[in-house]
Design a protein around this motif. Structure first.
Motif, PDB file in Angstrom:
ATOM      1  N   ARG A  59     -19.357 -62.701  55.086  1.00 40.25           N
ATOM      2  CA  ARG A  59     -18.298 -62.970  56.067  1.00 40.25           C
ATOM      3  C   ARG A  59     -17.157 -63.777  55.454  1.00 40.25           C
ATOM      4  NH1 ARG A  59     -19.879 -60.957  60.765  1.00 40.25           N
ATOM      5  NH2 ARG A  59     -22.120 -60.813  61.185  1.00 40.25           N
ATOM      6  N   SER A  60     -17.474 -64.702  54.562  1.00 46.77           N
ATOM      7  CA  SER A  60     -16.445 -65.503  53.910  1.00 46.77           C
ATOM      8  C   SER A  60     -15.535 -64.634  53.048  1.00 46.77           C
ATOM      9  CB  SER A  60     -17.104 -66.597  53.066  1.00 46.77           C
ATOM     10  OG  SER A  60     -16.134 -67.311  52.345  1.00 46.77           O
ATOM     11  N   VAL A  61     -16.125 -63.770  52.231  1.00 47.62           N
ATOM     12  CA  VAL A  61     -15.327 -62.885  51.379  1.00 47.62           C
ATOM     13  C   VAL A  61     -14.534 -61.902  52.232  1.00 47.62           C
ATOM     14  CG1 VAL A  61     -15.465 -61.034  49.652  1.00 47.62           C
ATOM     15  CG2 VAL A  61     -16.767 -63.144  49.343  1.00 47.62           C
ATOM     16  N   TYR A  62     -15.136 -61.381  53.280  1.00 44.33           N
ATOM     17  CA  TYR A  62     -14.438 -60.435  54.143  1.00 44.33           C
ATOM     18  C   TYR A  62     -13.234 -61.102  54.814  1.00 44.33           C
ATOM     19  CZ  TYR A  62     -13.621 -56.735  57.531  1.00 44.33           C
ATOM     20  OH  TYR A  62     -13.054 -55.729  58.281  1.00 44.33           O
ATOM     21  N   VAL A  65     -10.524 -61.224  52.184  1.00 43.65           N
ATOM     22  CA  VAL A  65      -9.973 -59.881  51.999  1.00 43.65           C
ATOM     23  C   VAL A  65      -9.044 -59.530  53.153  1.00 43.65           C
ATOM     24  CG1 VAL A  65     -10.593 -57.425  52.041  1.00 43.65           C
ATOM     25  CG2 VAL A  65     -11.858 -59.008  50.564  1.00 43.65           C
ATOM     26  N   SER A  66      -9.465 -59.825  54.376  1.00 43.35           N
ATOM     27  CA  SER A  66      -8.665 -59.480  55.557  1.00 43.35           C
ATOM     28  C   SER A  66      -7.314 -60.174  55.567  1.00 43.35           C
ATOM     29  CB  SER A  66      -9.434 -59.829  56.831  1.00 43.35           C
ATOM     30  OG  SER A  66     -10.596 -59.042  56.915  1.00 43.35           O
ATOM     31  N   ALA A  67      -7.247 -61.361  54.961  1.00 40.81           N
ATOM     32  CA  ALA A  67      -6.007 -62.131  54.930  1.00 40.81           C
ATOM     33  C   ALA A  67      -5.169 -61.864  53.677  1.00 40.81           C
ATOM     34  CB  ALA A  67      -6.332 -63.623  55.024  1.00 40.81           C
ATOM     35  N   PRO A  69      -2.520 -60.538  51.355  1.00 46.23           N
ATOM     36  CA  PRO A  69      -1.251 -59.865  51.661  1.00 46.23           C
ATOM     37  C   PRO A  69      -1.003 -58.598  50.848  1.00 46.23           C
ATOM     38  CG  PRO A  69      -0.857 -61.797  50.298  1.00 46.23           C
ATOM     39  CD  PRO A  69      -2.324 -61.808  50.662  1.00 46.23           C
ATOM     40  N   ARG A  70      -1.858 -58.292  49.876  1.00 50.96           N
ATOM     41  CA  ARG A  70      -1.661 -57.091  49.074  1.00 50.96           C
ATOM     42  C   ARG A  70      -2.071 -55.809  49.797  1.00 50.96           C
ATOM     43  NH1 ARG A  70      -4.940 -58.900  43.894  1.00 50.96           N
ATOM     44  NH2 ARG A  70      -6.252 -59.608  45.600  1.00 50.96           N
ATOM     45  N   HIS A  71      -2.736 -55.980  50.945  1.00 53.80           N
ATOM     46  CA  HIS A  71      -3.108 -54.776  51.693  1.00 53.80           C
ATOM     47  C   HIS A  71      -3.101 -55.067  53.187  1.00 53.80           C
ATOM     48  CE1 HIS A  71      -7.711 -55.633  51.711  1.00 53.80           C
ATOM     49  NE2 HIS A  71      -7.044 -56.741  51.586  1.00 53.80           N
ATOM     50  N   ASP A  72      -3.065 -53.993  53.950  1.00 52.38           N
ATOM     51  CA  ASP A  72      -3.105 -54.131  55.410  1.00 52.38           C
ATOM     52  C   ASP A  72      -3.968 -53.023  55.992  1.00 52.38           C
ATOM     53  OD1 ASP A  72      -1.502 -51.870  55.271  1.00 52.38           O
ATOM     54  OD2 ASP A  72       0.289 -52.834  56.009  1.00 52.38           O
ATOM     55  N   GLY A  73      -4.048 -53.003  57.299  1.00 52.45           N
ATOM     56  CA  GLY A  73      -4.857 -51.987  57.954  1.00 52.45           C
ATOM     57  C   GLY A  73      -6.339 -52.137  57.665  1.00 52.45           C
ATOM     58  N   VAL A  74      -6.792 -53.367  57.449  1.00 49.61           N
ATOM     59  CA  VAL A  74      -8.216 -53.590  57.184  1.00 49.61           C
ATOM     60  C   VAL A  74      -9.000 -53.200  58.434  1.00 49.61           C
ATOM     61  CG1 VAL A  74      -9.984 -55.285  56.589  1.00 49.61           C
ATOM     62  CG2 VAL A  74      -7.700 -55.454  55.560  1.00 49.61           C
ATOM     63  N   ARG A  75      -9.946 -52.307  58.256  1.00 47.91           N
ATOM     64  CA  ARG A  75     -10.734 -51.831  59.391  1.00 47.91           C
ATOM     65  C   ARG A  75     -12.202 -51.745  59.002  1.00 47.91           C
ATOM     66  NH1 ARG A  75      -9.580 -46.006  61.328  1.00 47.91           N
ATOM     67  NH2 ARG A  75     -11.746 -45.465  61.033  1.00 47.91           N
ATOM     68  N   THR A  76     -13.050 -52.392  59.771  1.00 51.22           N
ATOM     69  CA  THR A  76     -14.490 -52.356  59.529  1.00 51.22           C
ATOM     70  C   THR A  76     -15.044 -51.011  59.969  1.00 51.22           C
ATOM     71  OG1 THR A  76     -14.637 -54.729  59.938  1.00 51.22           O
ATOM     72  CG2 THR A  76     -16.691 -53.486  60.035  1.00 51.22           C
ATOM     73  N   LEU A  77     -15.755 -50.350  59.063  1.00 53.49           N
ATOM     74  CA  LEU A  77     -16.425 -49.095  59.401  1.00 53.49           C
ATOM     75  C   LEU A  77     -17.877 -49.328  59.776  1.00 53.49           C
ATOM     76  CD1 LEU A  77     -15.164 -46.670  56.603  1.00 53.49           C
ATOM     77  CD2 LEU A  77     -14.279 -46.949  58.924  1.00 53.49           C
TER      78      LEU A  77
END
Length: 140
Positions: A59-62, A65-67, A69-77
């Motif tokens: 959960r800490s790493v996720y 990752v979610s924050a 700024p190099r990517h967006d649209g993070v979606r948990t599958l």
């Protein structure tokens, strides 16, 4: 019990081979320190990553990752408790689903080389199938 999270995201701008190599190197070091395992796929500016390990560490790493700024649209599958790791030997298995100049990066393998169509990563069932494929095909 261990936690497994599989997510997808899109790069704000495409990653160069050098940026991918740097990301992989840092991910492996951080994941080893946190006793996390998993895999990372990259294709045409899109990522899919599986993280597995202790619930709090995943959960800490996720969250990081979610924050990012190099990517967006993070979606948990997928988010599920698992009894054993799917990728116990991989601090971060990696596959760029392109054939550009990354073959010399440690962790590169020829997964999906025989597949000409892009993988649809957008559904939990397909994500689960992809995880199982990787689980039973060791990295070269």
């Amino acid at each position: 019990m261990l936690l497994s999270i599989v997510y997808i995201s899109s790069a704000v701008s495409p990653f160069s081979d050098e940026a991918l190599a740097e990301l992989l190197e840092k991910s492996r070091a951080n994941n080893s320190a946190s006793e996390l395992t998993g895999m990372l796929l990259y294709r045409d500016g899109h990522f899919m990553q599986a993280l597995e390990g202790d619930d709090a560490a995943v959960r800490s790493v996720y969250a990081i990752v979610s924050a990012d700024p190099r990517h967006d649209g993070v979606r948990t599958l997928l988010e599920e408790q698992i009894d054993e790791r799917r990728f116990p030997e991989w601090s971060m298995g990696f596959r760029a689903l392109t054939e550009s100049g990354i073959r010399d990066i440690p962790g590169y393998s020829s997964f999906f080389q025989e597949r000409s169509n892009p993988v649809d990563w957008g559904t939990p069932s397909r994500a689960r199938m992809l995880l199982e494929w990787f689980r039973y095909h060791n990295a070269a």
